[in-house]
Design a protein around this motif. Structure first.
Motif, PDB file in Angstrom:
ATOM      1  N   LEU A   5     -26.598  56.880  13.129  1.00  0.00           N
ATOM      2  CA  LEU A   5     -27.793  55.835  11.483  1.00  0.00           C
ATOM      3  C   LEU A   5     -26.741  56.338  10.873  1.00  0.00           C
ATOM      4  O   LEU A   5     -26.848  54.691   9.671  1.00  0.00           O
ATOM      5  CB  LEU A   5     -29.081  57.373  11.368  1.00  0.00           C
ATOM      6  CG  LEU A   5     -30.521  56.414  12.264  1.00  0.00           C
ATOM      7  CD1 LEU A   5     -31.641  57.531  12.275  1.00  0.00           C
ATOM      8  CD2 LEU A   5     -30.055  54.981  12.512  1.00  0.00           C
ATOM      9  N   ALA A  63     -30.108  49.570  10.178  1.00  0.00           N
ATOM     10  CA  ALA A  63     -30.531  50.680  10.504  1.00  0.00           C
ATOM     11  C   ALA A  63     -31.955  50.988  11.033  1.00  0.00           C
ATOM     12  O   ALA A  63     -32.215  52.125  11.531  1.00  0.00           O
ATOM     13  CB  ALA A  63     -29.700  52.063   9.618  1.00  0.00           C
ATOM     14  N   SER A  93     -33.606  53.415  14.122  1.00  0.00           N
ATOM     15  CA  SER A  93     -34.188  53.902  14.086  1.00  0.00           C
ATOM     16  C   SER A  93     -35.441  54.119  14.389  1.00  0.00           C
ATOM     17  O   SER A  93     -36.149  55.960  14.947  1.00  0.00           O
ATOM     18  CB  SER A  93     -34.575  54.944  12.600  1.00  0.00           C
ATOM     19  OG  SER A  93     -35.350  54.184  11.930  1.00  0.00           O
ATOM     20  N   VAL A 118     -26.126  52.040   9.573  1.00  0.00           N
ATOM     21  CA  VAL A 118     -25.626  51.981   7.578  1.00  0.00           C
ATOM     22  C   VAL A 118     -24.749  51.500   7.655  1.00  0.00           C
ATOM     23  O   VAL A 118     -24.615  50.086   6.446  1.00  0.00           O
ATOM     24  CB  VAL A 118     -26.213  52.858   6.928  1.00  0.00           C
ATOM     25  CG1 VAL A 118     -26.907  52.628   5.730  1.00  0.00           C
ATOM     26  CG2 VAL A 118     -27.877  53.039   7.315  1.00  0.00           C
ATOM     27  N   GLY A 151     -25.750  47.817   7.831  1.00  0.00           N
ATOM     28  CA  GLY A 151     -26.679  47.895   6.615  1.00  0.00           C
ATOM     29  C   GLY A 151     -27.947  48.586   6.874  1.00  0.00           C
ATOM     30  O   GLY A 151     -28.188  48.846   7.657  1.00  0.00           O
ATOM     31  N   PRO A 152     -28.877  48.748   6.170  1.00  0.00           N
ATOM     32  CA  PRO A 152     -30.092  49.800   6.446  1.00  0.00           C
ATOM     33  C   PRO A 152     -31.346  49.032   7.058  1.00  0.00           C
ATOM     34  O   PRO A 152     -31.830  49.557   7.828  1.00  0.00           O
ATOM     35  CB  PRO A 152     -30.382  49.627   4.319  1.00  0.00           C
ATOM     36  CG  PRO A 152     -29.769  48.930   3.754  1.00  0.00           C
ATOM     37  CD  PRO A 152     -28.325  48.466   4.621  1.00  0.00           C
TER      38      PRO A 152
END
Length: 115
Positions: free
Chosen positions: A45, A57, A61, A49, A53-54
């Motif tokens: 993860l 991610a 997840s 990120v 990018g978040p």
């Protein structure tokens, strides 16, 4: 190539941290529980990120969570097949693998996956 080196180093550091945590907890069986899977997931993860990018991610997840739920269902089915129905280990795991696949892909299809 550098991604693999980074993943190797990050995974190793996080595995070591989880091993230390597992060694501090009682009973010692927690050490195996905290060994590899959480640390590999966190390392992956972290790399995702940085690279994507978040938002990506977060989607990844969720797929990890679906896999964990499917693994819990697999474990329950294996236990029931071994303890209640006295199946041998190989047939029990093959049957439970079908359950794992059904749950994992069912959650992925029903709730969505990675972007």
């Amino acid at each position: 190539m550098t991604e693999y080196v980074l993943r190797f180093i990050a995974g190793g550091v996080i595995v070591s941290m989880f091993s230390i945590l597992g060694d501090m907890l009682r009973p010692k069986s927690f050490a195996g529980l905290l060994g590899a899977a959480p640390s590999v997931a966190l390392a992956t993860l972290g790399i995702v990120v940085v690279q994507h990018g978040p938002a990506y991610a977060a989607a990844e997840s969720w797929t990890m969570i679906y896999g964990a739920v499917a693994l819990a269902c697999y474990s329950v089915v294996v236990c029931h097949l071994l303890m209640r129905f006295y199946l041998a280990a190989l047939p029990a795991t093959i049957i439970a693998l079908v359950v794992w696949l059904a749950v994992a892909f069912g959650l992925l299809a029903g709730l969505g996956g990675a972007a």
